[in-house]
Design an enzyme around this catalytic site. Structure first.
Site, PDB file in Angstrom:
ATOM      1  N   TRP A   1       0.275 -27.476 -21.593  1.00 25.69           N
ATOM      2  CA  TRP A   1       0.927 -27.476 -20.060  1.00 25.69           C
ATOM      3  C   TRP A   1      -0.378 -27.326 -19.077  1.00 25.69           C
ATOM      4  O   TRP A   1      -0.119 -27.398 -17.973  1.00 25.69           O
ATOM      5  CB  TRP A   1       2.130 -26.657 -19.782  1.00 25.69           C
ATOM      6  CG  TRP A   1       1.907 -25.286 -20.527  1.00 25.69           C
ATOM      7  CD1 TRP A   1       1.458 -24.027 -20.010  1.00 25.69           C
ATOM      8  CD2 TRP A   1       2.612 -25.119 -21.848  1.00 25.69           C
ATOM      9  NE1 TRP A   1       1.500 -23.227 -20.700  1.00 25.69           N
ATOM     10  CE2 TRP A   1       2.193 -23.495 -22.073  1.00 25.69           C
ATOM     11  CE3 TRP A   1       3.266 -25.726 -22.794  1.00 25.69           C
ATOM     12  CZ2 TRP A   1       2.590 -22.740 -23.254  1.00 25.69           C
ATOM     13  CZ3 TRP A   1       3.429 -24.872 -23.927  1.00 25.69           C
ATOM     14  CH2 TRP A   1       3.058 -23.668 -24.069  1.00 25.69           C
ATOM     15  N   ARG A   2      -1.234 -26.665 -19.731  1.00 28.96           N
ATOM     16  CA  ARG A   2      -2.506 -26.213 -18.888  1.00 28.96           C
ATOM     17  C   ARG A   2      -3.395 -27.771 -18.667  1.00 28.96           C
ATOM     18  O   ARG A   2      -4.378 -27.681 -17.935  1.00 28.96           O
ATOM     19  CB  ARG A   2      -3.313 -25.198 -19.512  1.00 28.96           C
ATOM     20  CG  ARG A   2      -2.512 -23.976 -19.280  1.00 28.96           C
ATOM     21  CD  ARG A   2      -3.526 -22.934 -19.894  1.00 28.96           C
ATOM     22  NE  ARG A   2      -2.759 -21.548 -19.787  1.00 28.96           N
ATOM     23  CZ  ARG A   2      -3.175 -20.411 -20.305  1.00 28.96           C
ATOM     24  NH1 ARG A   2      -4.007 -20.352 -21.126  1.00 28.96           N
ATOM     25  NH2 ARG A   2      -2.353 -19.331 -19.995  1.00 28.96           N
TER      26      ARG A   2
ATOM     27  N   TYR B   1       9.090 -16.482  -9.158  1.00 27.37           N
ATOM     28  CA  TYR B   1       7.943 -16.599 -10.280  1.00 27.37           C
ATOM     29  C   TYR B   1       7.718 -18.198 -10.644  1.00 27.37           C
ATOM     30  O   TYR B   1       6.674 -18.480 -10.529  1.00 27.37           O
ATOM     31  CB  TYR B   1       8.317 -15.707 -11.584  1.00 27.37           C
ATOM     32  CG  TYR B   1       7.293 -16.115 -12.776  1.00 27.37           C
ATOM     33  CD1 TYR B   1       5.789 -15.667 -12.613  1.00 27.37           C
ATOM     34  CD2 TYR B   1       7.645 -17.019 -13.692  1.00 27.37           C
ATOM     35  CE1 TYR B   1       4.894 -16.294 -13.578  1.00 27.37           C
ATOM     36  CE2 TYR B   1       6.873 -17.579 -14.441  1.00 27.37           C
ATOM     37  CZ  TYR B   1       5.449 -17.106 -14.451  1.00 27.37           C
ATOM     38  OH  TYR B   1       4.792 -17.657 -15.491  1.00 27.37           O
TER      39      TYR B   1
ATOM     40  N   ASP C   1       4.870 -11.989 -12.785  1.00 25.31           N
ATOM     41  CA  ASP C   1       5.491 -11.776 -14.055  1.00 25.31           C
ATOM     42  C   ASP C   1       5.431 -10.464 -14.550  1.00 25.31           C
ATOM     43  O   ASP C   1       4.596  -9.694 -13.993  1.00 25.31           O
ATOM     44  CB  ASP C   1       5.526 -13.007 -15.074  1.00 25.31           C
ATOM     45  CG  ASP C   1       4.098 -13.032 -15.614  1.00 25.31           C
ATOM     46  OD1 ASP C   1       3.445 -12.448 -15.243  1.00 25.31           O
ATOM     47  OD2 ASP C   1       4.141 -13.823 -16.704  1.00 25.31           O
TER      48      ASP C   1
ATOM     49  N   THR D   1      10.351 -16.154 -23.518  1.00 24.40           N
ATOM     50  CA  THR D   1      10.189 -16.681 -24.943  1.00 24.40           C
ATOM     51  C   THR D   1       8.578 -16.515 -25.116  1.00 24.40           C
ATOM     52  O   THR D   1       7.918 -16.903 -24.376  1.00 24.40           O
ATOM     53  CB  THR D   1      10.608 -17.969 -24.835  1.00 24.40           C
ATOM     54  OG1 THR D   1      12.018 -17.906 -24.516  1.00 24.40           O
ATOM     55  CG2 THR D   1      10.723 -18.640 -26.422  1.00 24.40           C
TER      56      THR D   1
ATOM     57  N   GLU E   1       7.266 -23.974 -18.076  1.00 26.37           N
ATOM     58  CA  GLU E   1       7.466 -22.696 -17.306  1.00 26.37           C
ATOM     59  C   GLU E   1       9.210 -22.248 -17.753  1.00 26.37           C
ATOM     60  O   GLU E   1       9.168 -20.999 -17.643  1.00 26.37           O
ATOM     61  CB  GLU E   1       7.518 -22.717 -15.775  1.00 26.37           C
ATOM     62  CG  GLU E   1       6.126 -22.954 -15.578  1.00 26.37           C
ATOM     63  CD  GLU E   1       5.242 -21.477 -15.686  1.00 26.37           C
ATOM     64  OE1 GLU E   1       5.750 -20.436 -15.817  1.00 26.37           O
ATOM     65  OE2 GLU E   1       4.068 -21.751 -15.681  1.00 26.37           O
TER      66      GLU E   1
ATOM     67  N   CYS F   1     -12.321  -6.817 -21.456  1.00 29.51           N
ATOM     68  CA  CYS F   1     -11.834  -7.061 -19.999  1.00 29.51           C
ATOM     69  C   CYS F   1     -12.900  -7.598 -19.228  1.00 29.51           C
ATOM     70  O   CYS F   1     -13.994  -6.710 -18.961  1.00 29.51           O
ATOM     71  CB  CYS F   1     -11.069  -5.900 -19.290  1.00 29.51           C
ATOM     72  SG  CYS F   1     -10.205  -6.345 -17.918  1.00 29.51           S
TER      73      CYS F   1
END
Length: 352
Positions: A28-29, A122, A140, A47, A41, A207
């Site tokens: 989906w990206r 969201y 989210d 999930t 989404e 990070c």
């Protein structure tokens, strides 16, 4: 500019650069199609990504367009959703698909997307940004965790005002370039899902914004975010019956509203029944037990309730009540994952 605003203002460049190199390869990206983004989404609500991937591919193969979903038989829709849980999501998908098909396309604004069934703050923001390059913060659990740690925020993330404040903060730093707008929300979610993780210490050494992080500097990151204690779940005892008759097994539909509404289930009764009480329940359905084959215990956890189940597999004779449907295969009937252990047993029994 205060310390928090200064910290957040420096966030986008290193975060976006990290995302372009480290983002997971998810289908989906790779699209700006609002239909495909919307389906992903909705599936991803509560999930895990790993669980969604197979469902997403099968769903789009069956329903490649919003028009195909709008006109799909509900039984097929429920069957394709089987095991994914939270089945009201699938029904809302179809309701929204009918609205979108009737109007000739998706609304391309946050406020317009909010009008679709099953779409909240969201989801509307996630679609608006990824599909339409609208600068709308999607907040989210992952984003709440990242931002509260980054800003050393000790407000409870269960408080609506906390989410509202974080949305406002992110709106101030949203990038202006279209390509960056499309991925900014995703980059924050990706950081929370893979680096600034829940249920354990954040992976600060990996990070890209660790040098900005106020939680890390002050040694508070592992205690953030602040969460309200969870309420204990209600426990319900049930007895599930796998009733076999002449190579078929009994199913019935759950009520049209409430938990697992409108899905197929194996006949069941309240409380954990021993064999004599179970036999009495079977006879109350107008059936006669002939051979008891197996007893199986199982448990299923919903958000607010746990089912503790005792199950019996048995041969019966008789007609049974009108709401029983006798089938020789479960392939065409959507039986929710709450009954997964019994479905496995039923499929084995039908093969025998």
């Amino acid at each position: 500019m205060n310390e928090i605003a200064l910290t957040l203002s420096q966030l986008p460049p290193p975060l976006l650069a990290w995302y372009r190199v480290n983002a997971r390869d998810l289908p989906w990206r790779k699209t700006q199609d609002p239909y495909r983004i919307w389906v992903s989404e909705i599936m991803l609500q509560q999930t895990r990504v790993a669980a969604v991937l197979g469902y997403y591919a099968r769903f789009l193969e069956a329903f490649p367009s919003v028009e195909a979903l709008a006109s799909a038989p509900e039984e097929l829709l429920m069957k394709l959703w089987e095991g994914l849980g939270y089945y009201s999501r699938a029904r809302n998908l179809q309701k929204a698909a009918k609205l979108v098909a009737n109007r000739g396309g998706f609304p391309d604004t946050y406020s317009g997307l909010l009008e679709l069934p099953g779409v909240g703050d969201y989801t509307a923001a996630a679609i608006a940004s990824a599909a339409f390059a609208q600068a709308e913060p999607a907040v989210d659990g992952n984003v709440l965790r990242v931002i509260t740690r980054l800003t050393n925020c000790h407000d409870s993330i269960a408080a609506p005002q906390t989410k509202k404040n974080i949305r406002a903060q992110l709106r101030e730093i949203f990038p202006a370039e279209e390509g960056n707008i499309r991925i900014f929300n995703q980059s924050l979610m990706e950081l929370g899902a893979t680096v600034c993780v829940p249920n354990g210490p954040p992976k600060c050494l990996l990070c890209p914004v660790r040098d900005l992080c106020l939680g890390r500097k002050r040694g508070t990151s592992e205690s953030l975010p602040v969460k309200a204690p969870k309420k204990s779940r209600r426990v319900e005892e049930k007895t599930v019956f796998l009733l076999l008759r002449q190579g078929q097994i009994a199913l019935r539909k759950r009520p049209a509203s409430g938990l697992l509404a409108g899905l197929w289930e194996f006949p069941n009764a309240e409380n954990a029944l021993d064999e004599p009480a179970a036999a009495k329940a079977v006879r109350a359905w107008g059936l006669e037990p002939k051979a008891w084959k197996n007893r199986i215990a199982a448990k299923h956890i919903f958000t607010h309730v746990e089912w503790h189940m005792t199950g019996y597999t048995l041969e019966v004779s008789g007609e049974g009540p009108e709401d029983f449907t006798w089938v020789d295969t479960l392939e065409r009937h959507a039986v929710p994952s709450a009954f997964a252990r019994y479905r496995e047993e039923a499929e084995g029994a039908l093969k025998e």
